[in-house]
Design an enzyme around this catalytic site. Sequence first.
Site, PDB file in Angstrom:
ATOM      1  N   GLU A   1      -5.298   5.969   3.818  1.00  0.00           N
ATOM      2  CA  GLU A   1      -4.279   5.264   4.604  1.00  0.00           C
ATOM      3  C   GLU A   1      -3.621   6.209   5.603  1.00  0.00           C
ATOM      4  O   GLU A   1      -2.401   6.214   5.756  1.00  0.00           O
ATOM      5  CB  GLU A   1      -3.212   4.645   3.699  1.00  0.00           C
ATOM      6  CG  GLU A   1      -3.721   3.528   2.820  1.00  0.00           C
ATOM      7  CD  GLU A   1      -2.608   2.751   2.138  1.00  0.00           C
ATOM      8  OE1 GLU A   1      -1.512   3.307   1.961  1.00  0.00           O
ATOM      9  OE2 GLU A   1      -2.844   1.593   1.775  1.00  0.00           O
TER      10      GLU A   1
ATOM     11  N   GLU B   1      -8.261  -1.829  -1.214  1.00  0.00           N
ATOM     12  CA  GLU B   1      -7.214  -1.873  -2.232  1.00  0.00           C
ATOM     13  C   GLU B   1      -6.637  -3.287  -2.247  1.00  0.00           C
ATOM     14  O   GLU B   1      -6.002  -3.721  -1.290  1.00  0.00           O
ATOM     15  CB  GLU B   1      -6.110  -0.839  -1.971  1.00  0.00           C
ATOM     16  CG  GLU B   1      -6.579   0.578  -2.206  1.00  0.00           C
ATOM     17  CD  GLU B   1      -5.470   1.619  -2.038  1.00  0.00           C
ATOM     18  OE1 GLU B   1      -4.281   1.251  -2.054  1.00  0.00           O
ATOM     19  OE2 GLU B   1      -5.819   2.805  -1.872  1.00  0.00           O
TER      20      GLU B   1
HETATM   21  C1  GLA Z   1      -1.312   2.665  -1.305  1.00  0.00           C
HETATM   22  C2  GLA Z   1      -2.151   3.877  -1.640  1.00  0.00           C
HETATM   23  C3  GLA Z   1      -2.484   4.000  -3.108  1.00  0.00           C
HETATM   24  C4  GLA Z   1      -1.288   3.649  -3.954  1.00  0.00           C
HETATM   25  C5  GLA Z   1      -0.838   2.253  -3.602  1.00  0.00           C
HETATM   26  C6  GLA Z   1       0.341   1.782  -4.423  1.00  0.00           C
HETATM   27  O1  GLA Z   1      -2.026   1.601  -0.935  1.00  0.00           O
HETATM   28  O2  GLA Z   1      -3.343   3.929  -0.894  1.00  0.00           O
HETATM   29  O3  GLA Z   1      -2.863   5.313  -3.348  1.00  0.00           O
HETATM   30  O4  GLA Z   1      -0.280   4.557  -3.718  1.00  0.00           O
HETATM   31  O5  GLA Z   1      -0.410   2.223  -2.279  1.00  0.00           O
HETATM   32  O6  GLA Z   1       0.048   1.808  -5.750  1.00  0.00           O
END
Ligand code: GLA
Length: 767
Positions: free
Chosen positions: A180, A253
Amino acid sequence: MKQILLVLSLIGILIGSCTSKEEARFQIKEGHFYLDKKPVQLICGEMHYPRIPKEYWRDRLKRAKAMGINTISAYVFWNFHELQPGEFDFEGQADLAEFIRLAQEEELYVILRPGPYVCAEWDFGGYPSWLLREKGMVYRSNDERFLAACERYIKRLGEELSSLTVENGGPILMVQVENEYGSYGDDKVYLGRLRDMIKDAGFNVPLMTCDGSGQMEAGHVAGVLPTVNGAVGEDIIKSVDKFNPGGPYFVAEFYPAWFDVWGTPHSYRDYKRPAEQLEWMVKNGVSVSIYMFHGGTNFSYTNGANTAYGYAPQPTSYDYDAPLGEYGNAYPKYYAFREVLQKHLYKDKPLPEVPAENTIIEIPELTLSESAPLADAFNERINSERPLSMEDVNQDFGYIHYQTVIPKPVKGTLTIKNVRDYAVILLNGKQIGSLDRRHRQSSIEIDVTEVPAKLEIVVENVGRVNYGSDILNNRKGITEKVTIDGKELKGWKNTPLPLHKAPVGSYHYSSDLIKGVPAFHRTVFNLDKTGDTFLDLSKWGKGAAWINGRSLGKFWNIGPQQTLYVPGPWLKEGQNELVIFTLEDTGARTVKGLNAPILDQVGVDINSDERPKRDNSKKPILDKGDIVLTKSLEKEFGWQEFTFENAVTMRHLALETVSAFDDGMPCLSELDVIGEDGKPLTKDTWKVVYASSEEEADKKGYADCLVDGNLGTYWKARSASQPQSVIVDLGEIMTIKGIRIMQPYQKITGKVNEFRIYARPQFFLFK
Ligand code: GLA
């Protein structure tokens, strides 16, 4: 526009070029993933090998397979492997290659996410704390010193794992670049350097990035598949099409729930909506990774922290309310997801049976009847003028002890700049108070009469920030200085207390119980049968625990977690040893092993600030012309966001209730304001200047709770009559786009339905 097209075609060309070789087993073409020439839809489950006891790796993988998962998505945690620069550990719990081989044996593929930054509610987002020793180094950037460290790690990872790619006979299908990154920066050169490092390390499979849909522009890089995080339904297609028209569509995700924060309610999400969202993806050919499929446990000191609303560390349990709970227990979500996958993906092939639950035992009450002093852990003692940070003394995790002498009697304010993150203060061997960064505490009153006086400060690293720009600001211990009424205390002894190993061995345990100061406590007990159990520490204060030398992680009675998970394989038939370190001692000395965890009980917070004094006798004049929003709330817990018609310039904001869902006294948990960038603003300098009515007896009910960043507390009026109002001073004039409001999670009456927001660039007038 031209530029975007150029980028798009470049992505296409490069993704194509790294996978188009006819012989490649795993390919990306024509908007699909292909494995051995057949299109494949990836149904991934995120699992983290350090968060699962190694003895249970296979068990959890089997449960993934039985739910219908075909691929395991796994972060690699740099700080779990490179303990000191160039010193790597890939053994035991850190034997990632073994985890990947087991996945393959269980007929699961793997997506590897080596970061180097991973976020993941993991200390420092996975970065090793020794990076902090290099002053001024900028992480997640082109800083050459930083990139050199990344390169050493990625290269070593290649030696360890590149033989396990699908092209080399292993199960690794893809490797992710960064994590991210678009939510942090937009430096394509940096991303390109990481991409090249991963390729050069021998990972001969397609690479991917993942970002929230609004951040994909900044987070993707040429030659790497862009994927989207957190999107559902048609938004997935829209988001991906902007950067890779026609797909493949991959939600890297998908959140079935969320993580917990110390001192706030347990995160819980019903399975119905996530199951529908999953079903949409499955039916529409979208590949997906469930974050988390199985969260597990932050053993040792591995949890991270956030700072968006003040310092908010994550607890030991990473249960996440994921389909598979912390100890491998299947929640209803697991079965709901399994049903979806069985119906649409495995029509003619029944999924494997869900393995039977592992054995659970109860341990009858144990008394920890021996104690050892904190000083038994003292090893290296380093002298300095000013207190040194943990990183200054080359310490990664745990606690650090500071000691100095106050030569003359003095009465005044002792200030520590900065407490990172929790300090216990002792004067001549007696604990006189503690400071908690979560509540922005930095000073206590001190009265020194017996001199020369011994001043001791024990500081805990409660977890390094794992998200946002505060990752640059992650040193622990005392990071600047200590003063009494502004006069600096100099001449310190600094003693690192990493407590990596269980505090036994050379420790002198005796039946002289140590009370009310940081110390170690121990018991030895017998078991005739082993199994998973949950150590009930709800009566204890704050500290850490070890079973047979293995760290169970940290406990803190503010909750919501009140038990620590004890994996069955770490217990022995016959004699076992339990050691507990108390940083804050309540005097409790007994524990039980329960047959189920307690993850949802927020406890009393001894450090939460005293009730502020406020004059509510003068009534504000709330003029209709100042109304900027009139809306109704839903009754459920969860953020409800409202955007103003036009951005509003304000310093004073009034929230006025109009009606409630019943005839209870109006109450609300939290109010945030959304700044011009669409993000909630920090509330450090806010002040509640007026409440028409507020609970006085219950510390939880006063109006400051509306803006204290703590979702466990709420404002409650003392009268059910409407309207009721609270006025907040934002500290300066700001431009605000909207607000968001949270209902209390508690089952109480008076949850607010209709409300109004008034705003003024200056102050409201009072009668
Ligand atoms: C983001 C991150 C993950 C985690 C989630 C929340 O999407 O990419 O590593 O921190 O948030 O659990």
